[in-house]
Design a protein around this motif. Structure first.
Motif, PDB file in Angstrom:
ATOM      1  N   PHE A 143       0.830  -1.206   0.000  1.00 31.52           N
ATOM      2  CA  PHE A 143       0.000   0.000   0.000  1.00 31.52           C
ATOM      3  C   PHE A 143       0.866   1.259   0.000  1.00 31.52           C
ATOM      4  N   ILE A 144       1.939   1.245   0.796  1.00 27.97           N
ATOM      5  CA  ILE A 144       2.827   2.416   0.844  1.00 27.97           C
ATOM      6  C   ILE A 144       3.478   2.658  -0.514  1.00 27.97           C
ATOM      7  N   VAL A 145       3.942   1.577  -1.149  1.00 26.77           N
ATOM      8  CA  VAL A 145       4.581   1.723  -2.465  1.00 26.77           C
ATOM      9  C   VAL A 145       3.584   2.260  -3.485  1.00 26.77           C
ATOM     10  N   ALA A 146       2.355   1.747  -3.466  1.00 26.41           N
ATOM     11  CA  ALA A 146       1.362   2.180  -4.448  1.00 26.41           C
ATOM     12  C   ALA A 146       1.042   3.665  -4.296  1.00 26.41           C
ATOM     13  N   GLY A 159       2.012   7.117  -6.671  1.00 31.82           N
ATOM     14  CA  GLY A 159       1.013   8.090  -7.102  1.00 31.82           C
ATOM     15  C   GLY A 159       1.378   9.506  -6.696  1.00 31.82           C
ATOM     16  N   PHE A 160       1.832   9.696  -5.452  1.00 33.02           N
ATOM     17  CA  PHE A 160       2.250  11.022  -5.010  1.00 33.02           C
ATOM     18  C   PHE A 160       3.495  11.495  -5.766  1.00 33.02           C
ATOM     19  N   TYR A 161       4.361  10.568  -6.144  1.00 35.40           N
ATOM     20  CA  TYR A 161       5.560  10.937  -6.906  1.00 35.40           C
ATOM     21  C   TYR A 161       5.161  11.497  -8.276  1.00 35.40           C
ATOM     22  N   CYS A 162       4.148  10.911  -8.889  1.00 37.70           N
ATOM     23  CA  CYS A 162       3.710  11.408 -10.193  1.00 37.70           C
ATOM     24  C   CYS A 162       2.972  12.735 -10.092  1.00 37.70           C
ATOM     25  N   LEU A 163       2.237  12.942  -8.991  1.00 35.36           N
ATOM     26  CA  LEU A 163       1.409  14.140  -8.865  1.00 35.36           C
ATOM     27  C   LEU A 163       2.164  15.328  -8.270  1.00 35.36           C
ATOM     28  N   PHE A 164       3.115  15.056  -7.337  1.00 40.86           N
ATOM     29  CA  PHE A 164       3.821  16.140  -6.644  1.00 40.86           C
ATOM     30  C   PHE A 164       5.329  16.066  -6.879  1.00 40.86           C
ATOM     31  N   GLN A 165       5.723  15.713  -8.088  1.00 44.27           N
ATOM     32  CA  GLN A 165       7.157  15.565  -8.356  1.00 44.27           C
ATOM     33  C   GLN A 165       7.897  16.893  -8.270  1.00 44.27           C
ATOM     34  N   TYR A 182      10.423  14.434  -4.507  1.00 39.01           N
ATOM     35  CA  TYR A 182      11.294  14.624  -5.674  1.00 39.01           C
ATOM     36  C   TYR A 182      11.772  13.290  -6.228  1.00 39.01           C
ATOM     37  N   THR A 183      11.999  12.315  -5.350  1.00 36.88           N
ATOM     38  CA  THR A 183      12.399  10.979  -5.793  1.00 36.88           C
ATOM     39  C   THR A 183      11.426   9.951  -5.223  1.00 36.88           C
ATOM     40  N   ILE A 184      11.523   8.731  -5.741  1.00 39.29           N
ATOM     41  CA  ILE A 184      10.627   7.678  -5.258  1.00 39.29           C
ATOM     42  C   ILE A 184      10.912   7.361  -3.796  1.00 39.29           C
ATOM     43  N   GLY A 185      12.189   7.365  -3.408  1.00 39.23           N
ATOM     44  CA  GLY A 185      12.538   7.098  -2.015  1.00 39.23           C
ATOM     45  C   GLY A 185      11.972   8.149  -1.072  1.00 39.23           C
ATOM     46  N   TYR A 186      12.155   9.441  -1.439  1.00 37.45           N
ATOM     47  CA  TYR A 186      11.584  10.505  -0.631  1.00 37.45           C
ATOM     48  C   TYR A 186      10.053  10.398  -0.574  1.00 37.45           C
ATOM     49  N   SER A 187       9.457  10.021  -1.692  1.00 36.56           N
ATOM     50  CA  SER A 187       8.006   9.891  -1.731  1.00 36.56           C
ATOM     51  C   SER A 187       7.515   8.775  -0.807  1.00 36.56           C
TER      52      SER A 187
END
Length: 261
Positions: free
Chosen positions: A39-42, A46-52, A58-63
């Motif tokens: 769930f966290i990864v999913a 989504g937040f990485y794509c919307l709030f990049q 800024y990165t997937i790890g930070y997201s």
């Protein structure tokens, strides 16, 4: 060091039960962690794509880190949707819908599910707390015994001991009679304390015993009532004789008149 401290505290029965609760909850969490992580990864993707364009996504790890922090309530709603870098137009609607879904699933459903699993584990430990505490006491006594030298163990070893489980002191017997406690070591009490399922014939016997005891109580109550009625009858007869009133006992049987409605 923390692990060794926890194992050390677990040896003491008074505090060890809480260590058992902690370990059981931790094991349950690790069993659920796979679903939790998916769930966290999913939502992090989504937040990485919307709030990049924001530093925390800024990165997937930070997201993923930010998504995990948002689960405990740190949403920063105004910074996400009302800042200079907030999405606009149709993207804002999509982002708001995604954020609402995240708040419902992760902050409400998943978190409450984790709390429910923890409460269920703690309840299961508390139901068997007495038995586990006794087991911890036995383990602690055996470990202490093995650490002592052999000549000390031989000196204090008990060769023979006679125990009378149904023999109680006079004050304890009086307390049991007053409060109706039956702590004797009989078959019924052993089965009840061990929660062993009884056979149908045993259930019938126990019900018969309860009914017999209730019938005895009813018979005693009826005898007391008849004695009280006899006393009342004597008093009424004495009062009527003083007043010169004759008292006769008649049995009246009511008849129904067919002419009456």
């Amino acid at each position: 060091n923390a692990e060794y401290m926890g194992l050390f505290i677990q040896k003491f029965p008074k505090f060890g039960i809480y260590v058992v609760m902690f370990t059981d909850v931790m094991v349950t969490f690790f069993h659920f962690f796979v679903v939790f992580f998916l769930f966290i990864v999913a939502f992090a993707m989504g937040f990485y794509c919307l709030f990049q364009n924001k530093p925390e996504f800024y990165t997937i790890g930070y997201s993923m880190i930010k998504t995990g922090v948002m689960m405990i309530g740190e949403f920063e709603y105004s910074d996400l949707f009302f800042s200079d870098t907030a999405p606009t137009g149709s993207w804002k609607v999509v982002t708001l819908l995604f954020f609402v879904v995240f708040a419902i699933i992760m902050s409400i459903i998943i978190m409450n599910l984790l709390v429910g699993l923890a409460v269920d584990d703690i309840k299961a430990v508390q139901e068997n707390a007495t038995l586990q505490r006794m087991a911890m006491q036995v383990d602690l006594a055996l470990q202490v015994e093995h650490t002592l030298p052999a000549f000390i163990r031989k000196r204090f070893v008990i060769r023979e001991q006679i125990i009378y489980p149904n023999r109680v002191s006079a004050p304890q017997s009086l307390i049991n009679r007053i409060f109706g406690k039956d702590e004797s070591l009989n078959g019924e009490n052993i089965l009840r304390n061990l929660n062993v399922a009884q056979e149908p014939i045993d259930l019938v016997k126990s019900q018969q015993e309860r009914l017999m005891s209730q019938m005895k109580k009813l018979i005693v109550a009826i005898d007391d009532m008849s004695k009280e009625q006899g006393k009342i009858k004597i008093i009424i007869e004495e009062l009527s004789s003083k007043e010169g009133v004759s008292v006769e006992q008649d049995d009246y049987v009511g008849e129904v008149d067919d002419d009456e409605d």
